[in-house]
Write an enzyme that holds these catalytic residues in place. Structure first.
Site, mmCIF file in Angstrom:
data_model
loop_
_atom_site.group_PDB
_atom_site.id
_atom_site.type_symbol
_atom_site.label_atom_id
_atom_site.label_comp_id
_atom_site.label_asym_id
_atom_site.label_seq_id
_atom_site.Cartn_x
_atom_site.Cartn_y
_atom_site.Cartn_z
ATOM 1 N N HIS A 306 0.884 -1.292 0.165
ATOM 2 C CA HIS A 306 0.076 0.148 -0.091
ATOM 3 C C HIS A 306 0.986 1.139 -0.062
ATOM 4 O O HIS A 306 1.996 1.238 0.669
ATOM 5 C CB HIS A 306 -0.984 0.050 1.457
ATOM 6 C CG HIS A 306 -2.031 0.984 1.239
ATOM 7 N ND1 HIS A 306 -1.952 2.397 1.526
ATOM 8 C CD2 HIS A 306 -3.370 0.667 0.490
ATOM 9 C CE1 HIS A 306 -3.265 2.770 1.330
ATOM 10 N NE2 HIS A 306 -3.907 1.930 0.820
ATOM 11 N N ASP A 363 -8.056 -5.162 -0.288
ATOM 12 C CA ASP A 363 -8.530 -5.990 -1.393
ATOM 13 C C ASP A 363 -8.185 -7.318 -1.209
ATOM 14 O O ASP A 363 -8.597 -8.224 -1.880
ATOM 15 C CB ASP A 363 -7.613 -5.229 -2.641
ATOM 16 C CG ASP A 363 -8.415 -3.996 -2.946
ATOM 17 O OD1 ASP A 363 -7.665 -3.284 -3.379
ATOM 18 O OD2 ASP A 363 -9.703 -3.951 -3.023
#
Ligand code: SDX
Length: 425
Positions: A306, A363
């Site tokens: 991320h 996700d």
């Protein structure tokens, strides 16, 4: 006493103001940098650059903190409903029972989508990806609501917000119905927002339909977790497009397209496809871990890493727990959940991932729940978009209310110097 930053460049020393946010984040304000020095900054991907100040969402990537309007994501996921959190994100405060009921009633005034929109969706092949259809249909809403929103007019802005929330959900489910060759359903104003998602998606004219409350509850939580995430790629796109004073539907449509990318919202679909590939390949997670670490192999561990979180994505923790609960409750035994957990366990102790601070993100587990809920894989990113809609609206509204200037980054030119025209013909 306000802080300042001193910059010395080309023998010139200048002072730049430092601004500090309510959570003690600091930024050097370079508003006057080019006027003072002729220099700009360069930061591909904006890894070190802030585009705005915002009161909507705070996240701390090092500590794995996420808050909407000051409320922790853990509290909101556990104690609030998605419509309540949508109201909070957009208007800044949690609604009273009366405000929430009024918001729901005002949204229901706009749940009928113009029948001519069906001509547009009929133009798509069944094989069209739902995200491409959703982006097009969202933009097409402008054609049926051509009057530009006067953001200074509270009533007009409020109506545009209710209209967007109402119609976006319907057209999002139409993208699925289109791929299945099913008739397009209508919103049922006697039901709640998330329950409507289920009936819009799955109700068939051949028989009665009742949404499973366990699934409705799980989806409500998932939509909350996707509600907003400060200046991510798609939200920055919505703000950028809106900064030219393009309409709300056009700006959201651009956000849908940005979210579609596999490095962003499209990752939830890519994670499922990756897990299915590993499962088909015999479940050898070590082989795929090696591929993810091999610089010569384009394979990445989708759902990991991320830009901001260098710790666990707090949403991933909540979704992982919810995945166990939902699959157990529904009696679904999905082998790819075990593969996901094996991958996570291996990555959390692997030097390559640990040194780069690559953790599961929002996700990584969401697709496993969506699959257990009967949502098809190529609809996963549409699910993300439905959850992110209130965040996009809130950020667009804030940008316009703050009268932010049109977004127009500078560049450093590295092409040809002036040259005389000599035809090559
Ligand atoms: C979302 O911004 C947001 O807030 C987004 C989001 C939201 O709510 O809006 O949180 C939603 O988009 C989550 C992210 C979903 N994407 C994925 O899961 C795709 C896989 N992840 C990556 O591609 C990547 O981690 C990004 C795109 C998420 C972040 O990329 P960065 O910050 O540009 O980092 P990078 O690509 O420069 O990677 C740094 C290093 C590199 O190695 P080195 O060059 O240092 O040797 O880490 C490696 C990368 O190769 N790396 C990975 C990896 N992610 C990063 N290696 C293997 N697998 C991965 N998944």
């Amino acid at each position: 006493m306000s802080k300042i930053a001193t910059l010395e460049v080309d023998g010139q020393k200048i002072e730049l103001p430092v601004i500090t946010g309510s959570e003690n984040e600091s930024a050097v304000d370079i508003n006057k940098l080019r006027d003072l020095t002729g220099f700009i900054t360069l930061d591909p991907g904006y890894k070190n650059s802030g585009s705005c100040t915002s009161e909507i969402t705070f996240l701390d990537g090092e500590l794995g903190i996420l808050r909407y309007r000051g409320y922790s994501i853990e509290d909101l996921a556990e104690k609030a409903s998605f419509p309540e959190v949508s109201y909070l994100l957009i208007f800044g405060e949690l609604p009273t029972a009366q405000q929430l009921a009024q918001f729901d009633a005002d949204i229901k005034k706009h749940t009928l989508v113009n029948e001519e929109m069906k001509n547009i969706i009929d133009g798509f092949p069944k094989t069209a990806h739902p995200m491409g259809v959703l982006s097009a249909l969202t933009s097409a809403l402008t054609a049926f609501n051509p009057k530009a929103v006067n953001v200074e007019n509270e009533k007009e802005m409020y109506e545009a917000i209710c209209k967007t929330i109402a119609k976006f959900l319907v057209i999002a489910t139409w993208t699925y119905r289109k791929t299945m060759g099913y008739p397009l359903n209508y919103y049922d104003n006697t039901k709640g927002y998330v329950e409507n998602f289920m009936q819009l998606m799955f109700r068939l004219p051949t028989g009665p339909y009742a949404a499973n409350p366990i699934i409705v509850n799980a989806l409500d939580k998932l939509f909350i977790l996707h509600g907003d995430h400060e200046q991510n790629c798609s939200t920055s796109t919505v703000r950028m497009v809106g900064s030219s004073h393009a309409g709300l539907f056009a700006s959201i449509s651009a956000g849908v397209s940005a979210l579609w990318g596999p490095l962003h919202g499209g990752a939830n679909q890519a994670v499922l496809e990756m897990l299915e590939e590993i499962n088909k390949d015999g479940g050898d997670t070590d082989k795929f871990m090696a591929k993810a670490k091999d610089k010569n192999d384009p394979f990445r561990l989708m759902g990991f890493g991320h830009r901001v979180y260098k710790n666990f994505d707090p949403r991933a923790r909540i979704i992982k727990k919810a995945a166990d609960e939902v699959l157990n409750t529904l009696g679904v035994d999905d082998p790819i959940l075990a593969i996901a957990k094996k991958l996570e366990a291996a990555a959390l102790v692997d030097e390559y991932f640990v040194s780069r601070k690559l953790y599961p993100n929002v996700d990584f587990y969401s697709g496993i729940i969506y699959r257990a809920l009967g949502i098809p894989t190529d609809m996963f990113t549409v699910m993300f978009a439905i959850g992110r809609l209130p965040g996009w609206i809130a950020q667009w509204k804030e940008m316009r209310e703050n009268k932010e200037p049109i977004g127009r980054p500078r560049q450093i030119y590295t092409g040809h110097p002036l040259r005389e025209f000599k035809s090559n013909k």
